[in-house]
Scaffold this active site. Structure first.
Site, mmCIF file in Angstrom:
data_model
loop_
_atom_site.group_PDB
_atom_site.id
_atom_site.type_symbol
_atom_site.label_atom_id
_atom_site.label_comp_id
_atom_site.label_asym_id
_atom_site.label_seq_id
_atom_site.Cartn_x
_atom_site.Cartn_y
_atom_site.Cartn_z
ATOM 1 N N GLU A 88 1.140 -15.538 32.893
ATOM 2 C CA GLU A 88 -0.109 -15.450 32.107
ATOM 3 C C GLU A 88 0.120 -14.482 30.949
ATOM 4 O OE1 GLU A 88 -3.444 -13.519 33.933
ATOM 5 O OE2 GLU A 88 -2.231 -12.653 35.532
ATOM 6 N N GLU B 275 1.352 -12.010 22.173
ATOM 7 C CA GLU B 275 1.864 -11.027 23.131
ATOM 8 C C GLU B 275 3.262 -11.416 23.604
ATOM 9 O OE1 GLU B 275 -0.985 -10.152 26.175
ATOM 10 O OE2 GLU B 275 -2.543 -9.600 24.736
#
Length: 806
Positions: free
Chosen positions: A532, A541
């Site tokens: 995730e 990210e």
């Protein structure tokens, strides 16, 4: 309706004020108490009196009389003396205020007053004399209000004569406002503006100074009337005042609301007062004043903002002189000013409700009672609204999970999502069922499917993987890989207490992990790799870099990545609040506009909209029931034009990773090096996109809103398990998901454009093998005579200085 138990579950408090255009008497403590007893929270007070108005008129009349007499053909003046003209005759000077000129004095309750400047002045007058006298009056009033301790001043907006905008007059008005903010540095100023100009007419007040105007400047530039005239005027004023947070709007609601596009624009602006005149109400079957459905919908939307506007009822009748009738009308409910929140929310009993109906026709404040009724019957906040309430329009710097170890509270916020982990469990379960149905070879010696959760955090995905195994009866071998040493401690505890030691916990950066350890000491492969790592823009990210780095442990023949792919999406927006917030920080942080922010967008407006038919033609994934909302008249509202920037898929092609490894180390076979520095080993994860957005309505672009969509898993039957933050597809794919807020790419110099323009957005994902950053650029074009002409271009923004470290 049930009583509200939790204050966080209650609708927002409404603060309601009373305004009378003809209020001439001083607002003293007694009148304030009467207003509070009648269930008002605040009251307006003029700064100056009719006596002052008369003195100003007398000065102006004397000035004009002297001019008229000097130019009269039958006067007895000496021909040798110069004839006074507006250029030679001194402009009248307004003397200092006297006690007879103002009702205000400093007192303890003055903070409960909303002061109003004189509505009869014309700061934007084309007559230089009228403009000068108006500015003198205005400055006197602002200075005295600030001296008395007034905090809130309501100022009449510029007169939009015949619905037109005069540029020179607007700048003249804006300059006067700028002077006022310097005079009263602690004042909050509210500009009264109509939602949209109707058939704009001259002020009805016969003594308004605009009626005494005699000359007009020759340099006026007039723009044609438009439904956007009012917003255009505000845009000029606030731009020249540099988006000051002390300058906001008192938005007047007309009886007939403008189009939904204009309403949405005002929704994005700093509206701090909603001004509701008596003429906006309509009678119901028993002749009580109510608002239309459209007006109620607009109020509800405004009252969901983080900063809830005040409501100001104008000319709805005097404040009653006794409390008795007010108590009957409100079922004994305490005034909001006294109750201050939760204690005001329980509804009256049935008996009190019956008394309420019985005394309807005797109500001394029917308009106020109706607004309080709307307040008490606002819909509850749902779980999503309660969760995001404190985050609306709050700028946050994106996380750097590779460079930093996250705190437990950060993980906890993610884990509150009611959708994301449920969807992950579905994806894992379907992958396990397909694996078993196809009799694929597993990587374990026991016949169990090997699952690795890369970046396990506090373990929610590990729990879901175990649940999916139990639900499908497919045996699994689970590995939890986490680099955060603090989370590693908690994972081991979970394995002991909750997972019955079914999980192997590994402390390692996933990119350095060699894979599951086999009995002979060698390292095996993983069948399903779960992560995730997505951010608000999917890749911000460093999910691509992380998954590339761990792909070497994936089963080369049948390995599955969950997520399997993800796409980044973008659209231009107007968001004055966020722009003003970043601008306010720029003095201490010059790089504020060079950084994308994670933010729960609330007060914003989509600048590029498509009809459902246009969306179909542009291949936008949209269905009639998804992303479209019926308007009050039953028509379908437009859909934001959210376009796809780029995508990533996993596992990545082996040939691409092989070339990346070849470049890493700088060998001759790896090429001459990276474009942005380094060896270029990560350049396969660089991206560039350019998009054109048609903007039918004029506006100002303050930045770009970014979203993402991801396919967690696509089954052998073609059905997908997907997540989305894209407002066009979110309801269809993952309604009520709260794990990710949008990302916002700000523009340092807002881009303004007229109707039927085109915004061109260029955006890059850059890398130098050490970090990843974004660069973005916005250009505005307009079609003139069949040719595309550039109106303006923003700076090339770059977040390289604050890039995400690999």
């Amino acid at each position: 309706m049930d009583n509200f138990v939790d204050v966080a579950d209650a609708p927002p408090t409404w603060y309601i004020g009373h305004h009378e255009t003809t209020r001439l008497l001083p607002v003293n403590d007694q009148l304030l108490r009467l207003a509070q007893d009648a269930n008002y929270d605040m009251i307006t007070s003029p700064i100056t009196t009719p006596h002052f108005h008369s003195n100003v008129q007398a000065l102006l009349s004397s000035y004009h009389a002297e001019l008229d007499y000097s130019h009269s053909s039958d006067n007895d003046n000496d021909d040798t003396l110069p004839i006074p003209t507006p250029d030679t005759l001194p402009i009248p000077l307004i003397p200092a205020l006297t006690p007879a000129d103002s009702p205000l004095i400093p007192h303890d309750n003055i903070s409960q007053l909303l002061a109003t400047t004189s509505p009869w002045i014309d700061l934007a007058s084309p007559d230089a004399i009228i403009a000068n006298i108006s500015r003198q009056v205005f400055n006197l009033e602002i200075a005295y209000a600030a001296f008395c301790g007034i905090q809130h001043v309501i100022i009449q907006g510029p007169i939009l004569e015949d619905g037109t905008i005069c540029t020179s007059r607007l700048t003249q008005y804006a300059r006067a406002i700028q002077e006022a903010m310097a005079t009263g540095p602690y004042l909050q100023l509210y500009i009264v503006l109509p939602t949209a100009p109707s058939s704009s007419k001259a002020p009805e007040n016969q003594s308004h100074l605009s009626r005494f105007a005699r000359s007009r400047e020759s340099f006026d530039i007039i723009e044609a009337a438009s439904a956007w005239t009012s917003w255009e005027a505000w845009n000029v004023i606030r731009t020249l005042c540099n988006y000051s947070g002390r300058l906001t709007i008192a938005l007047t609601l007309p009886k007939r609301l403008p189009s939904t596009s204009i309403q949405s624009r005002w929704y994005s602006e700093p509206v701090r007062i909603i001004w509701i005149p008596e003429s906006s109400f309509i009678p119901n079957p028993i002749s009580q004043p109510v608002l239309s459905r459209a007006h109620k919908s607009l109020l509800t939307r405004f009252m969901r903002l983080r900063t809830v506007p005040w409501l100001l009822l104008s000319d709805v009748g005097p404040i009653p002189s006794s409390l008795q009738a007010s108590e009957e009308m409100n079922g004994g409910i305490l005034p909001i000013a006294a109750a201050a929140g939760a204690s005001a929310w329980p509804l009256p009993s049935d008996a009190k409700a019956a008394d309420h109906k019985k005394s309807l026709r005797e109500d001394p404040t029917p308009h106020l009672s109706y607004i309080r009724f709307l307040q008490r019957n606002q819909p509850r906040r749902d779980a999503i609204e309660r969760f995001v309430g404190g985050y609306q329009d709050y700028l946050q710097t994106p996380l750097q999970p590779l460079a930093d170890n996250l705190e437990s509270i950060t993980y906890e916020v993610f884990e509150k999502d009611p959708i994301k982990y449920e969807w992950y469990e579905r994806a894992i379960a379907r992958a396990l069922m397909d694996w078993q149905a196809e009799s694929k070879q597993v990587s374990s010696s026991t016949g169990a499917v090997v699952i690795a959760v890369a970046g396990s955090g506090r373990g929610p995905l590990v729990t879901r993987a175990l649940r999916a195994s139990a639900a499908t009866s497919v045996p699994v071998q689970v590995w939890a890989v986490e680099k955060n040493p603090n989370a590693y401690v908690l994972l081991q505890r979970h394995n002991e207490k909750e997972w019955n030691r079914q999980v192997t916990v590994v402390k390692s950066d996933m990119r350095a992990w060699k894979g599951p350890v086999l009995p002979d000491g060698t390292h095996g492969h993983v069948d399903i790799l779960v992560s995730e790592l997505l951010g608000s823009f999917a890749d911000n990210e460093l999910s691509p870099e992380c998954l590339d780095g761990v792909q070497h442990v994936l089963n080369p023949a049948n390995g599955i990545s969950i997520p399997a792919s993800y796409t980044a999406h973008i659209t231009p927006i107007a968001t004055p609040k966020l722009y003003a917030d970043i601008l306010g920080k720029s003095s201490s942080d010059p790089s504020g506009f060079e950084l994308p922010y994670v933010v729960m967008l609330s007060a914003f407006d989509n600048l590029s909209m498509l009809t459902p038919e246009e969306a179909e033609l542009s291949n936008t994934e949209v269905k009639q029931e998804n992303g479209t909302t019926p308007s009050q008249d039953g028509t379908t509202l437009p859909i934001p034009d959210v376009q796809t920037c780029w995508s990533f898929s996993h596992p990545a092609p082996a040939s691409m990773l092989a070339q990346s490894n070849l470049r890493r180390g700088g060998s001759a076979m790896g090429g001459w090096g990276g474009v942005n520095g380094g060896d270029g080993a990560n350049e396969h994860n660089g991206r560039f996109a350019i998009h054109n957005f048609k903007c039918k309505e004029r506006g100002t672009c303050h930045g770009l809103a970014g979203y993402f969509e991801t396919v967690l898993y696509e089954g052998t039957d073609g059905k997908r398990v997907e997540l989305s933050t894209n407002p066009v597809t979110m309801d269809e794919k993952s309604k009520d998901m709260i794990s990710w807020f949008p990302i916002f790419f700000p523009v340092k110099a807002p881009i303004s454009f007229p109707d039927n323009s085109e915004l061109q957005v260029s955006i890059w994902r850059q890398t130098d093998d050490r970090k990843v950053w974004y660069e973005w650029l916005v250009e505005a074009f307009v079609n003139v005579g069949g040719k595309k002409c550039r109106l303006s271009t923003s700076d090339l923004h770059s977040s390289k200085k604050n890039g995400c470290l690999m």
